[in-house]
Design a protein around this motif. Structure first.
Motif, short mmCIF file in Angstrom:
data_model
loop_
_atom_site.label_atom_id
_atom_site.label_comp_id
_atom_site.label_asym_id
_atom_site.label_seq_id
_atom_site.Cartn_x
_atom_site.Cartn_y
_atom_site.Cartn_z
N PRO A 13 0.84 -1.20 0.00
CA PRO A 13 0.00 0.00 0.00
C PRO A 13 0.88 1.25 0.00
N CYS A 14 0.49 2.25 -0.80
CA CYS A 14 1.34 3.46 -0.88
C CYS A 14 0.48 4.71 -0.79
N TYR A 15 0.84 5.57 0.11
CA TYR A 15 0.17 6.86 0.19
C TYR A 15 1.23 7.94 0.29
N ASN A 16 1.34 8.74 -0.75
CA ASN A 16 2.34 9.81 -0.81
C ASN A 16 3.75 9.30 -0.50
N GLU A 17 4.17 8.29 -1.24
CA GLU A 17 5.46 7.67 -0.96
C GLU A 17 6.49 7.97 -2.06
N GLU A 18 6.39 9.13 -2.74
CA GLU A 18 7.31 9.41 -3.84
C GLU A 18 8.78 9.33 -3.42
N GLY A 46 -7.41 4.81 2.91
CA GLY A 46 -6.74 4.33 4.12
C GLY A 46 -5.94 3.07 3.88
N HIS A 47 -5.02 2.84 4.79
CA HIS A 47 -4.09 1.73 4.67
C HIS A 47 -4.81 0.37 4.63
N GLN A 48 -5.79 0.18 5.52
CA GLN A 48 -6.45 -1.13 5.58
C GLN A 48 -7.24 -1.44 4.30
N LEU A 72 3.43 -5.84 2.73
CA LEU A 72 4.67 -5.13 3.07
C LEU A 72 4.43 -3.63 3.00
N ASP A 73 4.98 -2.86 3.95
CA ASP A 73 4.87 -1.40 3.85
C ASP A 73 5.82 -0.88 2.77
N ALA A 74 5.47 0.28 2.20
CA ALA A 74 6.29 0.82 1.13
C ALA A 74 7.57 1.48 1.64
N PHE A 82 6.62 7.85 22.09
CA PHE A 82 5.15 7.90 22.11
C PHE A 82 4.56 6.79 21.25
N LYS A 83 5.12 6.63 20.04
CA LYS A 83 4.60 5.61 19.11
C LYS A 83 4.78 4.21 19.71
N LYS A 84 6.00 3.96 20.26
CA LYS A 84 6.27 2.63 20.80
C LYS A 84 5.39 2.36 22.02
N SER A 111 13.70 -7.36 13.26
CA SER A 111 13.90 -6.00 13.76
C SER A 111 13.34 -5.04 12.75
N ARG A 112 12.45 -4.19 13.20
CA ARG A 112 11.82 -3.24 12.27
C ARG A 112 12.77 -2.07 12.05
N ASN A 113 12.99 -1.76 10.79
CA ASN A 113 13.92 -0.67 10.44
C ASN A 113 13.27 0.69 10.60
N GLU A 114 14.12 1.70 10.42
CA GLU A 114 13.58 3.06 10.33
C GLU A 114 12.94 3.25 8.97
N ARG A 115 12.01 4.18 8.88
CA ARG A 115 11.45 4.56 7.59
C ARG A 115 12.59 5.06 6.71
N PHE A 116 12.63 4.62 5.44
CA PHE A 116 13.74 4.97 4.57
C PHE A 116 13.77 6.48 4.28
N GLY A 134 10.87 10.22 3.92
CA GLY A 134 9.49 10.73 4.08
C GLY A 134 9.05 10.63 5.54
N THR A 135 7.79 10.97 5.76
CA THR A 135 7.29 10.94 7.14
C THR A 135 6.16 9.92 7.25
N THR A 136 5.79 9.61 8.49
CA THR A 136 4.73 8.61 8.70
C THR A 136 3.42 9.09 8.07
N LYS A 137 2.66 8.16 7.53
CA LYS A 137 1.35 8.50 6.96
C LYS A 137 0.26 8.11 7.95
N TYR A 138 0.69 7.81 9.18
CA TYR A 138 -0.24 7.46 10.25
C TYR A 138 -0.19 8.50 11.35
N1 UDP Z 1 -0.62 4.03 3.88
C1 UDP Z 1 -1.69 3.99 2.99
N2 UDP Z 1 -2.76 4.81 3.22
C2 UDP Z 1 -2.83 5.65 4.28
C3 UDP Z 1 -1.75 5.66 5.20
C4 UDP Z 1 -0.66 4.83 4.98
O1 UDP Z 1 -1.67 3.24 2.01
O2 UDP Z 1 -3.83 6.36 4.40
C5 UDP Z 1 0.54 3.15 3.63
C6 UDP Z 1 1.88 3.87 3.63
O3 UDP Z 1 2.19 4.37 2.35
C7 UDP Z 1 2.83 2.76 4.07
C8 UDP Z 1 1.97 1.93 5.01
O4 UDP Z 1 0.62 2.25 4.71
O5 UDP Z 1 3.23 1.93 2.99
C9 UDP Z 1 2.27 2.22 6.46
O6 UDP Z 1 2.21 3.62 6.69
P1 UDP Z 1 3.34 4.38 7.52
O7 UDP Z 1 4.69 3.80 7.22
O8 UDP Z 1 3.21 5.84 7.26
O9 UDP Z 1 2.89 4.04 9.01
P2 UDP Z 1 3.85 3.80 10.27
O10 UDP Z 1 4.88 2.78 9.85
O11 UDP Z 1 4.46 5.13 10.57
O12 UDP Z 1 2.91 3.30 11.31
#
Ligand code: UDP
Ligand code: MG
Length: 334
Positions: A18-23, A81-83, A101-103, A140-142, A205-210, A212-216
């Protein structure tokens, strides 16, 4: 329904991203992912779901899809949304196995062969990735994630594995079972646990986001927690009724106390308007809480009976129809 034809050496693998604003991450994700896939699997498809991005995500995907027919695109008409994005991927994939897999490369694609190996060696149906360490995420997230998974497990009717995201491998049996589930508001990791079959953990082990910023953001996390709680538990309703019982019991005790005072200590009843206010606010609060919880469930029922689709697909590319050069344009140029 598709027959399961797993060739033990080379299953057909679908990767759902799933990809949301992941350029900022897409090119890197695609490159790393396709290197892993080419080196390890003969048959695979990469299904990227563009969840209504308003950056260059879709045009980057289209350019890549022109060169690589294994790259398939589902593009939503807006951000659903992601789901829903993952759910669309599961519905449209044709693999014997699918990996979600996350993008942003937080879930390393290099782990896919190990997950497939574990799947084959343990004769299971689901391999779910468990986060041992989470790099680059805020306290906070953890903290909220830890609290969330533990609370939902206490409240939920199915046992949901702790500290897992949607990063997991599912086989065709699970894909078919999942695709039959009729609800519109899907909490995917919960539903995959719910369908049953044999599920094994895979610690990573979950890596850092490569990039961009979180989309959540916080509001999306709250919405997500709300769906998981309300769809997987009736406990909030039970808690609400227990609160009601407790408050009625307190009110009865207070009544007895007032009657007692009235008979034996009538002078003490003159004071105390503040205690009256406290009592009124207390019971008012409990009523609001209870009605609120009922309302939450009712709004979910309302969502479900409207029978609106989970998402609307604007474009499908390399999925039955081949992408052409004239389909590639940039809807959101800089
Ligand atoms: N995502 C999506 N739609 C949304 C929000 C997120 O498809 O409305 C995707 C996003 O591109 C990523 C994945 O869901 O591939 C997880 O999002 P993110 O990494 O931002 O969440 P976090 O890891 O910070 O919880
Ligand atoms: Mg992420």
């Amino acid at each position: 329904m598709r027959n399961i034809t797993i060739d033990s050496t080379s299953p057909f693998l679908s990767v759902i991203i799933p990809c949301y604003n992941e350029e900022q991450v897409l090119l890197e994700s695609y490159t790393r992912l396709s290197q892993v896939m080419q080196a390890n699997f003969q048959n695979y498809e990469l299904i990227f779901i563009n969840d209504g991005s308003c950056d260059r995500t879709l045009s980057i995907l289209k350019k890549l899809a022109l060169e690589d027919k294994c790259l398939k695109i589902l593009s939503f008409s807006r951000n659903f949304g992601h789901q829903p994005a993952v759910s669309a991927g599961i519905k449209n994939c044709s693999g014997d196995l699918a990996i979600i897999l996350d993008a942003d490369l937080q879930d390393p694609p290099e782990l896919i062969p190990d997950m497939v190996n574990l799947y084959q060696n343990s004769a299971c149906n689901v391999v779910y990735a468990v986060r041992k360490r989470r790099a680059g995420e805020t306290f906070f997230k953890k903290f909220t994630a830890r609290l969330f998974y533990r609370t939902i497990n206490k409240l939920s009717e199915v046992n949901l594995p702790l500290d897992t995201g949607d990063f997991r491998l599912i086989d065709r049996k699970v894909i078919n079972a999942f695709n039959q589930l009729p609800e519109r508001n899907k909490y995917i990791r919960g539903l995959i646990s719910w369908v049953g079959f044999k599920q094994v953990p895979f610690v990573y082990s979950r890596n850092e986001r490569f990039a961009g910023t979180t989309k959540y953001p916080l509001w999306k996390m709250i919405k997500f927690a709300r769906t998981s709680l309300l769809y997987f538990s009736h406990k909030p309703l039970q808690i609400a009724s227990s609160l009601g019982v407790v408050s009625v019991a307190i009110a009865l005790l207070l009544l007895l106390w007032v009657i007692y005072n009235n008979i034996f200590l009538p002078q003490s009843l003159v004071q105390g308007w503040s205690s009256t206010i406290i009592v009124v606010m207390f019971f008012g609060g409990i009523q609001m809480l209870t009605i609120g919880i009922l309302g939450e469930y009712l709004s979910n029922v309302f969502d479900e009976i409207k029978k609106r689709p989970e998402y609307i697909i604007d474009e499908k590319l390399n999925l039955g129809n081949e992408i052409r050069q004239d389909m590639v344009y940039d809807a959101y140029p800089n």
